[in-house]
Design an enzyme around this catalytic site. Sequence first.
Site, mmCIF file in Angstrom:
data_model
loop_
_atom_site.group_PDB
_atom_site.id
_atom_site.type_symbol
_atom_site.label_atom_id
_atom_site.label_comp_id
_atom_site.label_asym_id
_atom_site.label_seq_id
_atom_site.Cartn_x
_atom_site.Cartn_y
_atom_site.Cartn_z
ATOM 1 C CG LEU A 15 17.592 54.909 41.557
ATOM 2 C CD1 LEU A 15 17.860 54.970 43.053
ATOM 3 C CD2 LEU A 15 16.087 54.849 41.275
ATOM 4 C CB ALA A 17 15.130 61.642 39.656
ATOM 5 C CE LYS A 29 25.076 62.469 39.919
ATOM 6 N NZ LYS A 29 25.414 62.225 41.336
ATOM 7 C CG ASP A 110 25.762 58.594 41.002
ATOM 8 O OD1 ASP A 110 25.464 57.409 41.207
ATOM 9 O OD2 ASP A 110 25.813 59.454 41.894
ATOM 10 N N GLY A 148 27.636 55.292 51.567
ATOM 11 C CA GLY A 148 26.975 54.537 52.628
ATOM 12 C C GLY A 148 27.887 53.407 53.092
ATOM 13 C CG ASN A 241 28.244 61.630 44.399
ATOM 14 O OD1 ASN A 241 27.149 61.370 43.918
ATOM 15 N ND2 ASN A 241 28.920 60.774 45.126
ATOM 16 N NE ARG A 346 36.895 72.828 9.407
ATOM 17 C CZ ARG A 346 36.479 73.811 8.606
ATOM 18 N NH1 ARG A 346 37.327 74.418 7.797
ATOM 19 N NH2 ARG A 346 35.229 74.194 8.629
ATOM 20 C CG HIS A 376 55.027 71.860 1.763
ATOM 21 N ND1 HIS A 376 55.999 71.216 2.479
ATOM 22 C CD2 HIS A 376 55.168 71.426 0.481
ATOM 23 C CE1 HIS A 376 56.704 70.449 1.661
ATOM 24 N NE2 HIS A 376 56.217 70.561 0.458
ATOM 25 C CG ASN A 399 35.527 77.002 0.659
ATOM 26 O OD1 ASN A 399 36.207 77.935 1.073
ATOM 27 N ND2 ASN A 399 34.951 76.124 1.463
#
Length: 466
Positions: A15, A17, A29, A110, A148, A241, A346, A376, A399
Amino acid sequence: MNAIISDTEAVGIVLAAGQGSRMRSRIPKPLHSLAGRELIRYPIDVLEQWGVSRLMVVTSPDNGDAIVGVLGDRVSYAVQDSPDGTADAVACGLRALPEPPGLVIVLAGDTPLVRPESILGLVESHRVDPKRRMTILSSAGAYGPDLGHIKRTKCDSQDERGDLLAIEEAAERDEPDYGLVEVNTGVYCFDGPWLSQRIGAVPKSATGERYLTALAGMAVDASERVEAAPIALPDEAMGVNDREQLAAVGAVMRDRINRYWMSAGVTLVDPATTYIDLDVQIGQDSLIQPNTMLTGGTTIGEECEIGPNACIRDSSVGNRCRIVASTLEESRVDDDVEIGPYSHLRPGARIESGVHLGNYVEVKNSRVGSGTAAGHFCYLGDADIGDGVNVGAGTITCNYDGVDKHQTVIGRSAFIGSDTMLIAPVTVGEGAATGAGAVVTRDIPEGRRAVGVPARLLPQQQSGSD
Ligand code: UD1
Ligand code: MG
Protein backbone atom coordinates in the site's frame (compact mmCIF):
# COMPACT_ATOMS: atom_id res chain seq x y z
CA MET A 1 16.59 -16.38 -4.38
CA ASN A 2 14.86 -18.34 -1.65
CA ALA A 3 11.41 -19.33 -2.90
CA ILE A 4 9.85 -20.47 0.37
CA ILE A 5 6.56 -18.56 -0.02
CA SER A 6 6.42 -19.00 -3.74
CA ASP A 7 3.24 -20.96 -4.11
CA THR A 8 1.70 -19.51 -7.21
CA GLU A 9 -1.36 -18.52 -5.22
CA ALA A 10 0.49 -16.01 -3.03
CA VAL A 11 0.14 -12.36 -3.88
CA GLY A 12 1.86 -9.43 -2.18
CA ILE A 13 -0.08 -6.17 -2.01
CA VAL A 14 1.94 -3.11 -1.02
CA LEU A 15 0.00 0.00 0.00
CA ALA A 16 1.51 3.27 -1.11
CA ALA A 17 -1.43 5.46 -2.00
CA GLY A 18 -1.83 7.41 1.20
CA GLN A 19 -1.39 11.16 1.08
CA GLY A 20 1.62 11.08 3.36
CA SER A 21 0.47 14.50 4.50
CA ARG A 22 2.34 14.25 7.82
CA MET A 23 5.63 14.35 5.86
CA ARG A 24 4.78 17.88 4.67
CA SER A 25 6.69 17.18 1.48
CA ARG A 26 6.44 17.71 -2.24
CA ILE A 27 8.17 14.35 -2.63
CA PRO A 28 5.74 11.41 -2.32
CA LYS A 29 6.36 9.56 0.96
CA PRO A 30 7.25 6.22 -0.72
CA LEU A 31 10.10 7.96 -2.52
CA HIS A 32 11.80 9.38 0.54
CA SER A 33 15.17 7.77 0.98
CA LEU A 34 16.32 5.54 3.79
CA ALA A 35 19.91 4.26 3.79
CA GLY A 36 20.08 4.95 0.06
CA ARG A 37 16.90 3.16 -1.01
CA GLU A 38 13.47 4.61 -1.57
CA LEU A 39 11.02 3.53 1.15
CA ILE A 40 8.84 1.71 -1.37
CA ARG A 41 11.68 -0.62 -2.33
CA TYR A 42 11.89 -2.19 1.13
CA PRO A 43 8.62 -4.18 1.14
CA ILE A 44 9.15 -5.19 -2.47
CA ASP A 45 12.68 -6.45 -1.77
CA VAL A 46 11.46 -8.43 1.23
CA LEU A 47 8.64 -10.13 -0.70
CA GLU A 48 10.83 -10.90 -3.68
CA GLN A 49 13.42 -12.39 -1.39
CA TRP A 50 10.93 -15.10 -0.40
CA GLY A 51 9.88 -15.77 -3.97
CA VAL A 52 6.57 -13.87 -3.96
CA SER A 53 6.60 -12.82 -7.56
CA ARG A 54 3.00 -11.64 -7.95
CA LEU A 55 3.29 -8.16 -6.53
CA MET A 56 0.68 -5.42 -6.69
CA VAL A 57 1.55 -1.90 -5.61
CA VAL A 58 -1.35 0.44 -4.88
CA THR A 59 -0.43 3.99 -5.84
CA SER A 60 -2.26 7.28 -5.88
CA PRO A 61 -2.88 9.36 -9.01
CA ASP A 62 -0.26 11.80 -7.65
CA ASN A 63 2.59 9.41 -6.89
CA GLY A 64 1.96 6.64 -9.45
CA ASP A 65 4.39 7.85 -12.11
CA ALA A 66 7.14 8.45 -9.58
CA ILE A 67 6.71 4.97 -8.07
CA VAL A 68 6.70 3.35 -11.52
CA GLY A 69 9.93 5.28 -12.13
CA VAL A 70 11.53 3.48 -9.17
CA LEU A 71 10.04 -0.02 -9.45
CA GLY A 72 9.47 -0.30 -13.21
CA ASP A 73 8.05 -3.62 -14.33
CA ARG A 74 9.16 -5.54 -11.24
CA VAL A 75 5.54 -5.23 -10.04
CA SER A 76 1.98 -4.57 -11.23
CA TYR A 77 0.13 -1.41 -10.27
CA ALA A 78 -3.34 -0.36 -9.19
CA VAL A 79 -4.32 3.27 -8.75
CA GLN A 80 -6.51 4.23 -5.78
CA ASP A 81 -8.37 7.28 -6.97
CA SER A 82 -8.78 8.90 -3.57
CA PRO A 83 -7.17 8.08 -0.20
CA ASP A 84 -10.24 6.48 1.34
CA GLY A 85 -8.29 4.25 3.71
CA THR A 86 -6.22 1.11 3.83
CA ALA A 87 -9.22 -1.22 3.29
CA ASP A 88 -10.16 0.71 0.18
CA ALA A 89 -6.54 0.50 -1.02
CA VAL A 90 -6.46 -3.29 -0.57
CA ALA A 91 -9.82 -3.61 -2.37
CA CYS A 92 -8.36 -1.61 -5.20
CA GLY A 93 -5.30 -3.91 -5.37
CA LEU A 94 -7.48 -7.03 -5.34
CA ARG A 95 -9.66 -5.71 -8.18
CA ALA A 96 -6.60 -5.23 -10.36
CA LEU A 97 -5.44 -8.85 -9.99
CA PRO A 98 -6.05 -10.98 -13.08
CA GLU A 99 -6.90 -14.05 -10.96
CA PRO A 100 -8.25 -14.37 -7.41
CA PRO A 101 -5.41 -15.03 -4.97
CA GLY A 102 -5.11 -17.96 -2.56
CA LEU A 103 -2.99 -16.13 -0.01
CA VAL A 104 -2.51 -12.38 0.31
CA ILE A 105 0.37 -10.74 2.13
CA VAL A 106 -0.23 -7.03 2.73
CA LEU A 107 2.59 -4.65 3.56
CA ALA A 108 2.57 -0.91 3.94
CA GLY A 109 4.97 1.15 1.90
CA ASP A 110 6.10 3.00 5.01
CA THR A 111 7.43 0.30 7.36
CA PRO A 112 10.90 -0.46 6.04
CA LEU A 113 12.29 -2.09 9.19
CA VAL A 114 10.21 -5.26 8.82
CA ARG A 115 12.77 -8.01 8.30
CA PRO A 116 12.42 -10.85 5.78
CA GLU A 117 12.46 -13.48 8.54
CA SER A 118 9.45 -11.79 10.14
CA ILE A 119 7.43 -12.08 6.93
CA LEU A 120 8.31 -15.73 6.72
CA GLY A 121 7.30 -16.20 10.38
CA LEU A 122 3.97 -14.48 9.68
CA VAL A 123 3.17 -16.72 6.72
CA GLU A 124 4.24 -19.85 8.61
CA SER A 125 2.10 -18.88 11.58
CA HIS A 126 -0.85 -18.23 9.26
CA ARG A 127 -0.49 -21.63 7.61
CA VAL A 128 -0.41 -23.52 10.91
CA ASP A 129 -4.18 -23.18 11.11
CA PRO A 130 -5.96 -24.02 7.84
CA LYS A 131 -9.04 -22.13 9.03
CA ARG A 132 -7.11 -18.95 9.80
CA ARG A 133 -8.56 -16.01 7.85
CA MET A 134 -6.29 -13.19 8.95
CA THR A 135 -2.90 -13.11 10.69
CA ILE A 136 -1.52 -9.78 11.83
CA LEU A 137 2.18 -9.18 12.41
CA SER A 138 2.22 -7.49 15.80
CA SER A 139 4.83 -6.19 18.15
CA ALA A 140 4.23 -6.79 21.84
CA GLY A 141 5.55 -4.36 24.41
CA ALA A 142 6.02 -1.62 21.83
CA TYR A 143 5.57 2.13 22.00
CA GLY A 144 3.12 3.34 19.39
CA PRO A 145 0.80 6.17 20.37
CA ASP A 146 -0.03 6.73 16.69
CA LEU A 147 -0.30 3.04 15.74
CA GLY A 148 -3.13 0.53 15.81
CA HIS A 149 -3.29 -1.40 19.11
CA ILE A 150 -4.29 -5.06 19.36
CA LYS A 151 -7.08 -5.44 21.86
CA ARG A 152 -7.44 -8.78 23.70
CA THR A 153 -9.63 -10.30 26.35
CA LYS A 154 -8.21 -10.01 29.86
CA CYS A 155 -6.24 -12.99 30.98
CA ASP A 156 -5.60 -14.17 34.55
CA SER A 157 -2.24 -15.78 33.87
CA GLN A 158 0.60 -13.46 32.93
CA ASP A 159 2.10 -16.13 30.67
CA GLU A 160 -0.94 -16.32 28.42
CA ARG A 161 -2.33 -13.89 25.95
CA GLY A 162 -6.01 -13.14 25.89
CA ASP A 163 -8.05 -13.77 22.76
CA LEU A 164 -7.74 -11.15 20.06
CA LEU A 165 -10.79 -8.91 19.93
CA ALA A 166 -10.00 -6.10 17.52
CA ILE A 167 -7.46 -3.52 16.39
CA GLU A 168 -8.02 -0.05 17.76
CA GLU A 169 -6.69 2.82 15.69
CA ALA A 170 -5.17 5.97 17.18
CA ALA A 171 -8.09 8.00 15.82
CA GLU A 172 -10.49 5.71 17.68
CA ARG A 173 -8.91 6.28 21.10
CA ASP A 174 -10.26 8.98 23.36
CA GLU A 175 -6.86 9.61 24.93
CA PRO A 176 -3.44 9.02 23.39
CA ASP A 177 -1.88 5.87 24.89
CA TYR A 178 1.82 6.35 25.58
CA GLY A 179 2.26 3.01 27.31
CA LEU A 180 3.86 -0.17 26.01
CA VAL A 181 1.22 -2.20 24.22
CA GLU A 182 0.85 -4.77 21.43
CA VAL A 183 0.85 -2.79 18.20
CA ASN A 184 -0.14 -3.62 14.65
CA THR A 185 2.89 -3.42 12.33
CA GLY A 186 0.64 -2.96 9.29
CA VAL A 187 1.73 -6.32 7.82
CA TYR A 188 -0.88 -9.05 7.37
CA CYS A 189 -1.44 -12.44 5.84
CA PHE A 190 -4.96 -13.22 4.63
CA ASP A 191 -6.87 -16.10 3.22
CA GLY A 192 -7.43 -14.73 -0.30
CA PRO A 193 -11.04 -15.83 -0.96
CA TRP A 194 -12.12 -14.62 2.54
CA LEU A 195 -10.41 -11.26 2.05
CA SER A 196 -11.98 -10.78 -1.39
CA GLN A 197 -15.40 -11.57 0.04
CA ARG A 198 -15.18 -9.42 3.20
CA ILE A 199 -13.20 -6.37 2.11
CA GLY A 200 -16.23 -4.69 0.56
CA ALA A 201 -18.07 -4.87 3.90
CA VAL A 202 -15.55 -2.79 5.87
CA PRO A 203 -17.50 0.21 7.14
CA LYS A 204 -16.34 3.79 7.13
CA SER A 205 -14.61 4.86 10.34
CA ALA A 206 -15.36 8.10 12.14
CA THR A 207 -12.66 9.79 10.03
CA GLY A 208 -14.42 8.72 6.84
CA GLU A 209 -11.62 6.29 5.92
CA ARG A 210 -12.19 2.56 5.64
CA TYR A 211 -9.61 0.89 7.88
CA LEU A 212 -8.18 -2.48 6.87
CA THR A 213 -7.72 -3.12 10.56
CA ALA A 214 -11.50 -3.23 11.05
CA LEU A 215 -11.40 -6.69 9.46
CA ALA A 216 -9.96 -8.10 12.69
CA GLY A 217 -13.00 -7.11 14.74
CA MET A 218 -15.33 -8.19 11.92
CA ALA A 219 -13.72 -11.64 11.85
CA VAL A 220 -14.04 -11.99 15.62
CA ASP A 221 -17.72 -10.97 15.50
CA ALA A 222 -18.38 -13.61 12.86
CA SER A 223 -16.45 -16.26 14.88
CA GLU A 224 -13.83 -16.49 12.16
CA ARG A 225 -10.19 -17.18 12.98
CA VAL A 226 -7.87 -14.23 13.36
CA GLU A 227 -4.62 -14.06 15.32
CA ALA A 228 -1.56 -11.89 15.70
CA ALA A 229 1.94 -13.29 15.25
CA PRO A 230 4.50 -11.35 17.26
CA ILE A 231 7.54 -9.94 15.58
CA ALA A 232 11.01 -10.57 17.07
CA LEU A 233 12.33 -7.02 17.36
CA PRO A 234 10.04 -4.21 18.58
CA ASP A 235 11.65 -1.63 16.31
CA GLU A 236 10.44 -3.53 13.23
CA ALA A 237 7.03 -1.98 13.85
CA MET A 238 8.28 1.56 13.43
CA GLY A 239 6.58 3.32 10.54
CA VAL A 240 7.48 6.49 8.68
CA ASN A 241 4.67 8.97 8.88
CA ASP A 242 6.60 12.18 9.50
CA ARG A 243 10.17 13.47 9.31
CA GLU A 244 10.87 12.69 12.94
CA GLN A 245 9.95 9.06 12.36
CA LEU A 246 12.02 9.01 9.17
CA ALA A 247 15.05 10.03 11.23
CA ALA A 248 14.22 7.52 14.00
CA VAL A 249 13.77 4.67 11.51
CA GLY A 250 16.98 5.80 9.78
CA ALA A 251 18.87 5.53 13.06
CA VAL A 252 17.66 1.95 13.60
CA MET A 253 18.57 0.99 10.05
CA ARG A 254 22.01 2.57 10.41
CA ASP A 255 22.61 0.66 13.60
CA ARG A 256 21.65 -2.61 11.89
CA ILE A 257 23.95 -1.91 8.95
CA ASN A 258 26.85 -0.89 11.18
CA ARG A 259 26.50 -4.00 13.33
CA TYR A 260 26.45 -6.13 10.20
CA TRP A 261 29.73 -4.69 8.95
CA MET A 262 31.42 -5.02 12.32
CA SER A 263 30.36 -8.67 12.42
CA ALA A 264 31.77 -9.06 8.90
CA GLY A 265 35.25 -7.93 9.96
CA VAL A 266 35.20 -4.18 9.39
CA THR A 267 36.33 -1.81 12.16
CA LEU A 268 34.04 1.16 12.77
CA VAL A 269 35.89 3.43 15.16
CA ASP A 270 32.71 5.32 16.03
CA PRO A 271 29.50 3.68 14.75
CA ALA A 272 27.47 6.65 15.99
CA THR A 273 29.04 8.90 13.34
CA THR A 274 29.36 6.32 10.57
CA TYR A 275 26.70 6.33 7.86
CA ILE A 276 26.68 3.36 5.51
CA ASP A 277 23.94 2.84 2.94
CA LEU A 278 22.35 -0.54 2.50
CA ASP A 279 23.88 -1.25 -0.90
CA VAL A 280 27.48 -0.48 0.14
CA GLN A 281 30.10 -3.25 0.25
CA ILE A 282 33.23 -3.16 2.44
CA GLY A 283 36.15 -5.59 2.43
CA GLN A 284 37.63 -7.33 5.44
CA ASP A 285 39.94 -5.46 7.81
CA SER A 286 39.05 -2.06 6.45
CA LEU A 287 38.87 0.60 9.10
CA ILE A 288 36.26 3.35 8.98
CA GLN A 289 37.14 6.46 10.94
CA PRO A 290 34.48 8.78 12.46
CA ASN A 291 32.27 11.17 10.48
CA THR A 292 32.28 9.05 7.37
CA MET A 293 29.47 8.54 4.88
CA LEU A 294 29.59 5.64 2.43
CA THR A 295 26.54 5.97 0.22
CA GLY A 296 24.78 4.65 -2.88
CA GLY A 297 26.47 1.70 -4.54
CA THR A 298 29.93 2.36 -3.08
CA THR A 299 32.34 -0.54 -2.69
CA ILE A 300 35.44 -0.38 -0.50
CA GLY A 301 38.14 -3.03 -0.78
CA GLU A 302 40.09 -4.77 1.97
CA GLU A 303 42.50 -3.18 4.45
CA CYS A 304 41.54 0.37 3.60
CA GLU A 305 41.46 3.26 6.02
CA ILE A 306 38.59 5.60 5.25
CA GLY A 307 38.03 8.89 7.05
CA PRO A 308 37.82 10.69 9.32
CA ASN A 309 35.45 13.00 7.47
CA ALA A 310 35.18 11.14 4.18
CA CYS A 311 32.06 11.14 1.97
CA ILE A 312 32.11 8.47 -0.72
CA ARG A 313 29.12 8.08 -3.03
CA ASP A 314 28.60 5.56 -5.83
CA SER A 315 32.33 4.91 -6.11
CA SER A 316 34.60 1.91 -6.03
CA VAL A 317 37.76 1.94 -3.96
CA GLY A 318 40.34 -0.85 -4.25
CA ASN A 319 42.38 -2.55 -1.54
CA ARG A 320 44.76 -0.86 0.91
CA CYS A 321 43.64 2.69 0.07
CA ARG A 322 43.73 5.59 2.51
CA ILE A 323 41.16 8.36 2.07
CA VAL A 324 41.16 11.19 4.60
CA ALA A 325 38.67 14.04 4.80
CA SER A 326 37.76 13.89 1.12
CA THR A 327 34.68 13.58 -1.09
CA LEU A 328 34.41 11.00 -3.87
CA GLU A 329 31.47 10.85 -6.27
CA GLU A 330 30.95 8.30 -9.04
CA SER A 331 34.66 7.62 -9.19
CA ARG A 332 36.92 4.59 -9.43
CA VAL A 333 40.01 4.26 -7.28
CA ASP A 334 42.34 1.27 -7.74
CA ASP A 335 44.56 -0.36 -5.12
CA ASP A 336 47.10 1.37 -2.86
CA VAL A 337 45.89 4.93 -3.47
CA GLU A 338 46.20 7.78 -0.97
CA ILE A 339 43.77 10.66 -1.12
CA GLY A 340 43.42 13.75 1.01
CA PRO A 341 42.94 15.55 3.16
CA TYR A 342 40.46 17.83 1.39
CA SER A 343 40.41 16.38 -2.10
CA HIS A 344 37.36 15.98 -4.31
CA LEU A 345 36.86 13.32 -6.93
CA ARG A 346 33.93 14.17 -9.13
CA PRO A 347 32.07 11.89 -11.54
CA GLY A 348 34.28 10.04 -13.97
CA ALA A 349 37.53 10.23 -11.99
CA ARG A 350 39.58 7.05 -12.52
CA ILE A 351 42.52 6.87 -10.18
CA GLU A 352 44.89 4.02 -10.93
CA SER A 353 46.97 2.07 -8.45
CA GLY A 354 49.58 3.72 -6.27
CA VAL A 355 48.45 7.28 -7.00
CA HIS A 356 48.91 9.97 -4.38
CA LEU A 357 46.43 12.86 -4.39
CA GLY A 358 47.18 15.19 -1.53
CA ASN A 359 45.54 18.38 -0.29
CA TYR A 360 42.88 20.20 -2.28
CA VAL A 361 43.07 18.18 -5.47
CA GLU A 362 39.93 18.15 -7.62
CA VAL A 363 39.63 15.54 -10.35
CA LYS A 364 36.73 15.28 -12.78
CA ASN A 365 36.19 12.95 -15.71
CA SER A 366 39.88 12.09 -15.86
CA ARG A 367 42.23 9.16 -15.69
CA VAL A 368 45.18 9.53 -13.36
CA GLY A 369 47.73 6.87 -14.25
CA SER A 370 49.46 4.47 -11.95
CA GLY A 371 52.02 5.95 -9.55
CA THR A 372 51.23 9.55 -10.47
CA ALA A 373 51.40 12.14 -7.69
CA ALA A 374 49.47 15.39 -7.40
CA GLY A 375 50.26 16.58 -3.92
CA HIS A 376 48.79 20.05 -3.63
CA PHE A 377 46.07 22.37 -4.97
CA CYS A 378 45.17 21.04 -8.43
CA TYR A 379 42.27 20.96 -10.84
CA LEU A 380 42.45 18.01 -13.21
CA GLY A 381 39.37 17.98 -15.45
CA ASP A 382 38.79 16.10 -18.71
CA ALA A 383 42.38 14.88 -18.59
CA ASP A 384 44.20 11.69 -19.41
CA ILE A 385 47.29 11.57 -17.24
CA GLY A 386 49.77 8.77 -17.79
CA ASP A 387 51.72 6.68 -15.28
CA GLY A 388 54.39 8.14 -13.05
CA VAL A 389 53.62 11.80 -13.73
CA ASN A 390 54.55 14.47 -11.21
CA VAL A 391 51.81 17.08 -11.13
CA GLY A 392 53.22 20.14 -9.40
CA ALA A 393 51.39 22.26 -6.84
CA GLY A 394 48.75 24.55 -8.31
CA THR A 395 48.49 22.82 -11.71
CA ILE A 396 45.25 23.54 -13.54
CA THR A 397 43.83 21.95 -16.64
CA CYS A 398 42.00 24.93 -18.16
CA ASN A 399 39.40 22.70 -19.81
CA TYR A 400 36.63 25.22 -20.46
CA ASP A 401 36.86 27.99 -23.02
CA GLY A 402 33.52 29.49 -22.06
CA VAL A 403 31.62 27.39 -24.58
CA ASP A 404 33.08 23.90 -24.77
CA LYS A 405 35.10 21.53 -22.62
CA HIS A 406 38.43 20.26 -23.99
CA GLN A 407 40.82 17.48 -23.14
CA THR A 408 44.31 17.59 -21.70
CA VAL A 409 46.65 14.65 -22.30
CA ILE A 410 49.80 14.21 -20.23
CA GLY A 411 52.15 11.42 -21.26
CA ARG A 412 53.81 9.04 -18.84
CA SER A 413 56.68 10.25 -16.65
CA ALA A 414 56.04 13.89 -17.55
CA PHE A 415 56.95 16.57 -15.01
CA ILE A 416 54.43 19.39 -14.63
CA GLY A 417 56.04 22.32 -12.83
CA SER A 418 54.23 24.15 -10.05
CA ASP A 419 51.48 26.54 -11.09
CA THR A 420 51.34 25.31 -14.69
CA MET A 421 48.18 26.25 -16.62
CA LEU A 422 47.39 23.72 -19.35
CA ILE A 423 45.10 25.44 -21.85
CA ALA A 424 43.09 22.56 -23.34
CA PRO A 425 43.00 21.01 -25.84
CA VAL A 426 46.67 20.34 -25.28
CA THR A 427 49.06 17.41 -25.04
CA VAL A 428 52.20 17.14 -22.97
CA GLY A 429 54.31 14.35 -24.42
CA GLU A 430 55.82 11.42 -22.59
CA GLY A 431 58.73 12.50 -20.36
CA ALA A 432 58.15 16.19 -21.23
CA ALA A 433 58.35 18.94 -18.59
CA THR A 434 56.93 22.38 -17.91
CA GLY A 435 58.59 25.09 -15.88
CA ALA A 436 56.97 26.67 -12.85
CA GLY A 437 54.22 29.11 -13.84
CA ALA A 438 54.12 27.98 -17.49
CA VAL A 439 50.95 28.72 -19.45
CA VAL A 440 50.92 25.92 -21.98
CA THR A 441 48.90 26.83 -25.06
CA ARG A 442 50.48 24.41 -27.53
CA ASP A 443 51.41 20.73 -27.45
CA ILE A 444 54.77 19.86 -25.95
CA PRO A 445 56.47 17.03 -27.81
CA GLU A 446 57.85 13.97 -26.03
CA GLY A 447 60.90 14.66 -23.87
CA ARG A 448 60.84 18.45 -24.44
CA ARG A 449 60.62 21.20 -21.87
CA ALA A 450 58.42 24.33 -22.11
CA VAL A 451 58.60 27.44 -19.93
CA GLY A 452 57.06 30.91 -19.68
CA VAL A 453 53.86 32.68 -20.60
CA PRO A 454 52.77 31.62 -23.11
CA ALA A 455 55.06 28.63 -22.81
CA ARG A 456 57.83 28.25 -25.40
CA LEU A 457 59.87 25.16 -26.01
CA LEU A 458 63.41 25.27 -24.77
CA PRO A 459 65.98 24.16 -27.34
CA GLN A 460 66.32 20.45 -27.28
CA GLN A 461 69.98 20.39 -26.25
CA GLN A 462 69.19 22.42 -23.16
CA SER A 463 66.56 20.02 -21.90
CA GLY A 464 67.55 18.56 -18.56
CA SER A 465 69.73 21.60 -17.65
CA ASP A 466 66.91 24.08 -16.86
C1 UD1 B 1 -1.55 1.92 9.77
C2 UD1 B 1 -2.55 1.01 10.49
C3 UD1 B 1 -2.13 0.88 11.95
C4 UD1 B 1 -0.72 0.36 12.03
C5 UD1 B 1 0.24 1.21 11.22
C6 UD1 B 1 1.60 0.55 11.12
C7 UD1 B 1 -4.69 1.32 9.34
C8 UD1 B 1 -6.01 1.98 9.42
N1 UD1 B 1 -3.87 1.56 10.38
O1 UD1 B 1 -1.63 3.20 10.38
O2 UD1 B 1 -3.00 -0.03 12.63
O3 UD1 B 1 -0.29 0.31 13.38
O4 UD1 B 1 -0.24 1.37 9.87
O5 UD1 B 1 2.52 1.40 10.51
O6 UD1 B 1 -4.42 0.59 8.43
N2 UD1 B 1 -2.53 3.96 2.30
C9 UD1 B 1 -3.12 3.80 1.05
N3 UD1 B 1 -4.36 4.35 0.84
C10 UD1 B 1 -5.04 5.00 1.79
C11 UD1 B 1 -4.43 5.15 3.07
C12 UD1 B 1 -3.19 4.61 3.29
O7 UD1 B 1 -2.53 3.22 0.16
O8 UD1 B 1 -6.15 5.45 1.52
C13 UD1 B 1 -1.18 3.41 2.51
C14 UD1 B 1 -0.17 4.45 2.93
O9 UD1 B 1 0.52 4.96 1.79
C15 UD1 B 1 0.77 3.68 3.85
C16 UD1 B 1 -0.11 2.55 4.39
O10 UD1 B 1 -1.26 2.48 3.56
O11 UD1 B 1 1.84 3.09 3.14
C17 UD1 B 1 -0.55 2.83 5.83
O12 UD1 B 1 -1.23 4.08 5.87
P1 UD1 B 1 -0.92 5.18 6.96
O13 UD1 B 1 -1.78 6.34 6.70
O14 UD1 B 1 0.54 5.39 7.08
O15 UD1 B 1 -1.49 4.43 8.25
P2 UD1 B 1 -0.97 4.53 9.73
O16 UD1 B 1 -1.61 5.69 10.38
O17 UD1 B 1 0.49 4.44 9.77
MG1 MG C 1 1.95 4.69 8.42
